[in-house]
Write an enzyme that holds these catalytic residues in place. Structure first.
Site, PDB file in Angstrom:
ATOM      1  N   ASP A 275     -24.350 -15.391 -18.702  1.00 44.46           N
ATOM      2  CA  ASP A 275     -24.295 -14.513 -17.527  1.00 44.46           C
ATOM      3  C   ASP A 275     -23.045 -13.644 -17.549  1.00 44.46           C
ATOM      4  O   ASP A 275     -23.074 -12.482 -17.124  1.00 44.46           O
ATOM      5  CB  ASP A 275     -24.327 -15.343 -16.241  1.00 44.46           C
ATOM      6  CG  ASP A 275     -25.749 -15.745 -15.858  1.00 44.46           C
ATOM      7  OD1 ASP A 275     -26.681 -15.435 -16.632  1.00 44.46           O
ATOM      8  OD2 ASP A 275     -25.930 -16.380 -14.810  1.00 44.46           O
TER       9      ASP A 275
ATOM     10  N   LYS B 151     -15.681 -27.957 -25.748  1.00 42.40           N
ATOM     11  CA  LYS B 151     -14.444 -28.362 -25.057  1.00 42.40           C
ATOM     12  C   LYS B 151     -13.950 -29.655 -25.693  1.00 42.40           C
ATOM     13  O   LYS B 151     -13.730 -30.677 -25.032  1.00 42.40           O
ATOM     14  CB  LYS B 151     -14.711 -28.523 -23.554  1.00 42.40           C
ATOM     15  CG  LYS B 151     -13.439 -28.610 -22.700  1.00 42.40           C
ATOM     16  CD  LYS B 151     -12.570 -27.377 -22.775  1.00 42.40           C
ATOM     17  CE  LYS B 151     -11.380 -27.509 -21.817  1.00 42.40           C
ATOM     18  NZ  LYS B 151     -10.373 -26.443 -22.025  1.00 42.40           N
TER      19      LYS B 151
ATOM     20  N   ASP C  61     -25.147 -21.440 -20.106  1.00 42.27           N
ATOM     21  CA  ASP C  61     -25.599 -20.872 -18.838  1.00 42.27           C
ATOM     22  C   ASP C  61     -24.543 -19.931 -18.268  1.00 42.27           C
ATOM     23  O   ASP C  61     -24.826 -18.808 -17.846  1.00 42.27           O
ATOM     24  CB  ASP C  61     -25.881 -22.015 -17.866  1.00 42.27           C
ATOM     25  CG  ASP C  61     -26.632 -21.585 -16.618  1.00 42.27           C
ATOM     26  OD1 ASP C  61     -26.982 -20.395 -16.509  1.00 42.27           O
ATOM     27  OD2 ASP C  61     -26.857 -22.434 -15.749  1.00 42.27           O
TER      28      ASP C  61
ATOM     29  N   ASP D  83     -13.153 -22.216 -22.290  1.00 43.21           N
ATOM     30  CA  ASP D  83     -12.318 -21.398 -21.413  1.00 43.21           C
ATOM     31  C   ASP D  83     -11.789 -20.179 -22.158  1.00 43.21           C
ATOM     32  O   ASP D  83     -11.768 -19.066 -21.630  1.00 43.21           O
ATOM     33  CB  ASP D  83     -11.189 -22.221 -20.794  1.00 43.21           C
ATOM     34  CG  ASP D  83     -10.489 -23.136 -21.785  1.00 43.21           C
ATOM     35  OD1 ASP D  83     -10.946 -23.258 -22.945  1.00 43.21           O
ATOM     36  OD2 ASP D  83      -9.481 -23.756 -21.395  1.00 43.21           O
TER      37      ASP D  83
ATOM     38  N   TYR E  51     -27.454 -30.970 -17.527  1.00 42.57           N
ATOM     39  CA  TYR E  51     -28.569 -30.643 -16.644  1.00 42.57           C
ATOM     40  C   TYR E  51     -29.692 -31.675 -16.725  1.00 42.57           C
ATOM     41  O   TYR E  51     -30.518 -31.769 -15.819  1.00 42.57           O
ATOM     42  CB  TYR E  51     -29.127 -29.256 -16.965  1.00 42.57           C
ATOM     43  CG  TYR E  51     -28.191 -28.108 -16.649  1.00 42.57           C
ATOM     44  CD1 TYR E  51     -27.002 -28.315 -15.954  1.00 42.57           C
ATOM     45  CD2 TYR E  51     -28.496 -26.821 -17.048  1.00 42.57           C
ATOM     46  CE1 TYR E  51     -26.149 -27.260 -15.667  1.00 42.57           C
ATOM     47  CE2 TYR E  51     -27.647 -25.755 -16.764  1.00 42.57           C
ATOM     48  CZ  TYR E  51     -26.472 -25.984 -16.078  1.00 42.57           C
ATOM     49  OH  TYR E  51     -25.629 -24.939 -15.795  1.00 42.57           O
TER      50      TYR E  51
END
Length: 360
Positions: free
Chosen positions: A251, A191, A247, A223, A141
């Site tokens: 959620d 990852k 992020d 994942d 980001y």
């Protein structure tokens, strides 16, 4: 000395939900002698409309002076097509960066009264209590270079995912400290099988673990972590991960609790100064209708009391008051189920205040 709290209502339902948290703050002042002073300022789309920038200079100045910041939400379709740097979300990213708010704490706690509101079976989520620690000022980001280039029809967009070893160590130490005060289990999500930046992340976390013998560290690919959150969420205690992965996963965890409208968050600097806000967005589709759930904002205030003001007893009282209201069967539309009573935004806030008064 009185502590300063800057209040940033923001956009959409932000002013409505923040108003209910301010009622709770007033009750804490009156009934329990909490010594705080408040100021208000603009951020997000409201600031762009009024002052031509999503984070005006005067708002940032007040934020720097404050001990803590309580925010509603920013954004909405009204500002989707304006210049990128003027969009509401840029104000949120800018204040996080300017204040060095590198750590985002997102608890995912299922109140027992809301077990039936979760998308998962009650036995899968009953007793859920996860803390997600998300690195907030680095990663893709904020990485550079970034942009869109080329001729129409052949353009390419690019972003840079980058973390330095000190950035990873800083968020890692906070996560280990939090895990040490909870159940002593920390899951680091990355990852590393395909990303070099995740290799560095994993190596740094593994090295840090040597300084925290009382915390059990495990690693998980992002994942798989997403799948495990849905399959068996109670296997997690504290999760630490980078900006983008955090992020998404936070959620996902939010919906395990029955409603994203129930979840608070804290964004902290290295001295525990923080910006506190609900996880949910500005919900422009219900703005002004009195339907928004204020409990996540009220619980964000509880986190402010706990982490920045060191008022753990008052934080516990606010959380207990929220639990009492849920026991009484009051529900905003997002958490309403058969056998409970629908309450509006203001009524829900008033009920929390009444529960605080009764406890006092």
């Amino acid at each position: 000395m009185s502590k300063k709290i800057l209040i940033l209502p923001g956009d959409g339902v932000g002013p409505e939900i923040v108003a209910e948290a301010e009622k709770v703050l007033a009750a804490l002042r009156g009934d329990f002698g909490l010594d705080v002073a408040t100021e208000h300022a603009l951020i997000g789309g409201a600031a762009t409309d009024a002052k031509g920038a999503p984070l005006p200079a005067d708002t940032l100045a007040l934020a720097r002076e404050a001990d803590a910041i309580l925010m509603g939400a920013v954004g909405g379709p009204k500002w989707d097509d304006i210049e990128r740097e003027l969009r509401p979300e840029r104000g949120l990213l800018a204040i996080r960066s300017a204040l060095g708010l590198f750590a985002n704490l997102r608890p995912a706690i299922l109140y027992p009264q809301l077990a039936s509101a979760s998308a998962l079976k009650p036995e899968v989520v009953a007793g859920l209590d996860i803390m997600i620690v998300r690195e907030l000022t680095g990663g893709i980001y904020f990485g550079a270079p970034r942009g869109i280039e080329g001729e129409p029809g052949e353009r390419r967009g690019y972003n840079t995912l980058v973390y330095s070893e000190p950035e990873v160590e800083r968020i890692g130490r906070l996560a280990f400290d939090i895990a040490g005060k909870r159940d002593g289990r920390l899951t680091s999500v990355d990852k590393a099988n395909v990303l070099e930046v995740s290799e560095l992340w994993r190596e740094t976390m593994t090295t840090l673990a040597e300084d925290y013998p009382g915390v059990e560290l495990s690693h998980m690919y992002v994942d798989n972590a997403a799948m495990q959150l849905v399959r068996a969420p109670k296997q997690f205690d504290v999760v630490v991960t980078g900006n983008m992965f955090g992020d998404i996963l936070s959620d996902c965890a939010a919906m395990l609790t029955g409603s994203i409208g129930m979840l608070p968050s804290a964004s902290l600097d290295e001295r525990a100064k923080g910006l506190y806000e609900p996880v949910h967005g500005s919900a422009p589709d219900i703005a002004g209708q009195g339907k928004a759930n204020p409990l996540a904002t009220i619980l964000s205030l509880a986190m402010l009391l706990r982490y920045t003001l060191a008022e753990a007893d008052l934080a516990d009282r606010v959380q207990a008051a929220v639990g009492k209201v849920l026991d009484e069967g009051l529900r905003t539309p997002d958490i309403h189920t058969d056998g409970t009573r629908v309450a509006g935004t203001s009524e829900m806030g008033d009920a929390v205040v009444a529960a605080l008064h009764a406890a006092a």
